[in-house]
Motif scaffolding. Structure first.
Motif, PDB file in Angstrom:
ATOM      1  N   ILE A   1       0.818  -1.217   0.000  1.00  0.00           N
ATOM      2  CA  ILE A   1       0.000   0.000   0.000  1.00  0.00           C
ATOM      3  C   ILE A   1       0.851   1.267   0.000  1.00  0.00           C
ATOM      4  O   ILE A   1       0.509   2.260  -0.641  1.00  0.00           O
ATOM      5  CB  ILE A   1      -1.007  -0.018   1.188  1.00  0.00           C
ATOM      6  CG1 ILE A   1      -2.028   1.113   1.055  1.00  0.00           C
ATOM      7  CG2 ILE A   1      -0.305   0.049   2.523  1.00  0.00           C
ATOM      8  CD1 ILE A   1      -3.066   0.870   0.008  1.00  0.00           C
ATOM      9  N   GLU A   2       1.994   1.239   0.699  1.00  0.00           N
ATOM     10  CA  GLU A   2       2.853   2.430   0.755  1.00  0.00           C
ATOM     11  C   GLU A   2       3.441   2.749  -0.614  1.00  0.00           C
ATOM     12  O   GLU A   2       3.473   3.904  -1.036  1.00  0.00           O
ATOM     13  CB  GLU A   2       3.993   2.228   1.776  1.00  0.00           C
ATOM     14  CG  GLU A   2       3.525   1.987   3.193  1.00  0.00           C
ATOM     15  CD  GLU A   2       3.246   0.513   3.508  1.00  0.00           C
ATOM     16  OE1 GLU A   2       2.973   0.206   4.676  1.00  0.00           O
ATOM     17  OE2 GLU A   2       3.300  -0.341   2.585  1.00  0.00           O
ATOM     18  N   TRP A   3       3.887   1.693  -1.304  1.00  0.00           N
ATOM     19  CA  TRP A   3       4.436   1.899  -2.647  1.00  0.00           C
ATOM     20  C   TRP A   3       3.331   2.370  -3.603  1.00  0.00           C
ATOM     21  O   TRP A   3       3.538   3.297  -4.396  1.00  0.00           O
ATOM     22  CB  TRP A   3       5.072   0.603  -3.170  1.00  0.00           C
ATOM     23  CG  TRP A   3       5.424   0.695  -4.613  1.00  0.00           C
ATOM     24  CD1 TRP A   3       6.531   1.294  -5.155  1.00  0.00           C
ATOM     25  CD2 TRP A   3       4.646   0.222  -5.728  1.00  0.00           C
ATOM     26  NE1 TRP A   3       6.484   1.215  -6.538  1.00  0.00           N
ATOM     27  CE2 TRP A   3       5.340   0.562  -6.904  1.00  0.00           C
ATOM     28  CE3 TRP A   3       3.432  -0.461  -5.831  1.00  0.00           C
ATOM     29  CZ2 TRP A   3       4.857   0.241  -8.172  1.00  0.00           C
ATOM     30  CZ3 TRP A   3       2.956  -0.775  -7.087  1.00  0.00           C
ATOM     31  CH2 TRP A   3       3.665  -0.429  -8.236  1.00  0.00           C
ATOM     32  N   LYS A   4       2.158   1.735  -3.542  1.00  0.00           N
ATOM     33  CA  LYS A   4       1.061   2.112  -4.440  1.00  0.00           C
ATOM     34  C   LYS A   4       0.704   3.591  -4.278  1.00  0.00           C
ATOM     35  O   LYS A   4       0.546   4.314  -5.259  1.00  0.00           O
ATOM     36  CB  LYS A   4      -0.180   1.256  -4.161  1.00  0.00           C
ATOM     37  CG  LYS A   4      -0.036  -0.177  -4.627  1.00  0.00           C
ATOM     38  CD  LYS A   4      -1.304  -0.962  -4.385  1.00  0.00           C
ATOM     39  CE  LYS A   4      -1.090  -2.405  -4.799  1.00  0.00           C
ATOM     40  NZ  LYS A   4      -2.277  -3.071  -5.251  1.00  0.00           N
ATOM     41  N   LYS A   5       0.591   4.013  -3.030  1.00  0.00           N
ATOM     42  CA  LYS A   5       0.244   5.412  -2.746  1.00  0.00           C
ATOM     43  C   LYS A   5       1.325   6.358  -3.293  1.00  0.00           C
ATOM     44  O   LYS A   5       1.022   7.371  -3.912  1.00  0.00           O
ATOM     45  CB  LYS A   5       0.103   5.565  -1.225  1.00  0.00           C
ATOM     46  CG  LYS A   5      -0.383   6.885  -0.757  1.00  0.00           C
ATOM     47  CD  LYS A   5      -0.613   6.805   0.750  1.00  0.00           C
ATOM     48  CE  LYS A   5      -0.623   8.171   1.371  1.00  0.00           C
ATOM     49  NZ  LYS A   5      -0.693   8.129   2.818  1.00  0.00           N
ATOM     50  N   THR A   6       2.575   6.002  -3.088  1.00  0.00           N
ATOM     51  CA  THR A   6       3.694   6.818  -3.575  1.00  0.00           C
ATOM     52  C   THR A   6       3.698   6.867  -5.096  1.00  0.00           C
ATOM     53  O   THR A   6       3.857   7.942  -5.697  1.00  0.00           O
ATOM     54  CB  THR A   6       5.029   6.248  -3.045  1.00  0.00           C
ATOM     55  OG1 THR A   6       4.961   6.155  -1.615  1.00  0.00           O
ATOM     56  CG2 THR A   6       6.196   7.117  -3.443  1.00  0.00           C
ATOM     57  N   PHE A   7       3.517   5.721  -5.739  1.00  0.00           N
ATOM     58  CA  PHE A   7       3.508   5.633  -7.205  1.00  0.00           C
ATOM     59  C   PHE A   7       2.374   6.482  -7.775  1.00  0.00           C
ATOM     60  O   PHE A   7       2.563   7.241  -8.743  1.00  0.00           O
ATOM     61  CB  PHE A   7       3.381   4.164  -7.611  1.00  0.00           C
ATOM     62  CG  PHE A   7       3.649   3.859  -9.059  1.00  0.00           C
ATOM     63  CD1 PHE A   7       4.353   4.707  -9.888  1.00  0.00           C
ATOM     64  CD2 PHE A   7       3.194   2.663  -9.607  1.00  0.00           C
ATOM     65  CE1 PHE A   7       4.607   4.401 -11.231  1.00  0.00           C
ATOM     66  CE2 PHE A   7       3.441   2.336 -10.938  1.00  0.00           C
ATOM     67  CZ  PHE A   7       4.137   3.213 -11.752  1.00  0.00           C
TER      68      PHE A   7
END
Length: 198
Positions: free
Chosen positions: A88-94
């Motif tokens: 979720i952290e990567w998805k939000k950042t992306f």
């Protein structure tokens, strides 16, 4: 660096991408095609951030891959090294990083709705999103490769490593294919690119 980026990404994305690479202190390596991945990120022993991207990608896929890898760097720096690589952290950042690029001055208009849908919940690879993968393929140079889903049932195909398979039925999301040399069954994503034999 801007001159190098200009060879690989859309013109209207150059300044934003350059600023992002500089701000994140990225050592960008553009490499020969790797079949198994479009790009990768790693933190080097000396603390530098290295991102590699395949030179063979079309300019839209190259941009998405570059931002994808920078999202890993930023997510790890912000949330720690123990987050899931595509969590979720990567998805939000992306999503946040891609938002300024999803614009008709950067991407062709017919790609925008597909990109908008993809970035509601981005996947680990643009290749696992069939619609996005197909839409991006339209901008690739012509090749003799086909997607698995395009092949007739029972046809034979070759992988990049020389293995030969026979296409079987679709099981949920993937196709069961038999490797002719060993008889072993492998599962293939519908949009895996292969060389049709017959």
């Amino acid at each position: 660096m801007k001159e190098i980026l200009a060879r690989y990404i859309p013109e209207r994305a150059i300044d934003m991408a350059f600023d992002l690479v500089v701000k994140c202190n990225v050592h960008l390596k553009i490499v020969n095609e790797r079949v198994t991945r479009h790009g990768d990120y790693r933190k080097m022993p000396d603390g530098r951030h290295q991102i590699t991207v395949n030179a063979s990608l079309n300019k839209y896929r190259f941009l998405i891959t570059l931002v994808h890898e920078i999202a890993h760097l930023i997510a790890f720096e912000k949330y720690g090294r123990y987050i899931k690589p595509h969590g979720i952290e990567w998805k939000k950042t992306f999503q946040q990083l891609m938002l300024p690029y999803i614009h008709p001055e950067v991407f062709p208009s017919k790609l925008l709705p597909v990109l908008a849908k993809h970035f509601k919940n981005p996947r680990a690879s643009s290749d696992t999103d069939e619609k996005l993968s197909l839409a991006l393929k339209q901008y690739d140079p012509k090749s003799d490769k086909n997607y698995i889903f395009e092949l007739p049932l029972g046809s034979t195909f070759r992988l990049y490593n020389g293995q030969i398979f026979k296409k079987g039925n679709k099981k949920v999301k993937r196709y069961e294919c038999v490797e002719l040399n060993t008889g072993r069954i492998y599962l293939f994503n519908p949009n895996a690119e292969v060389e049709l034999l017959n």
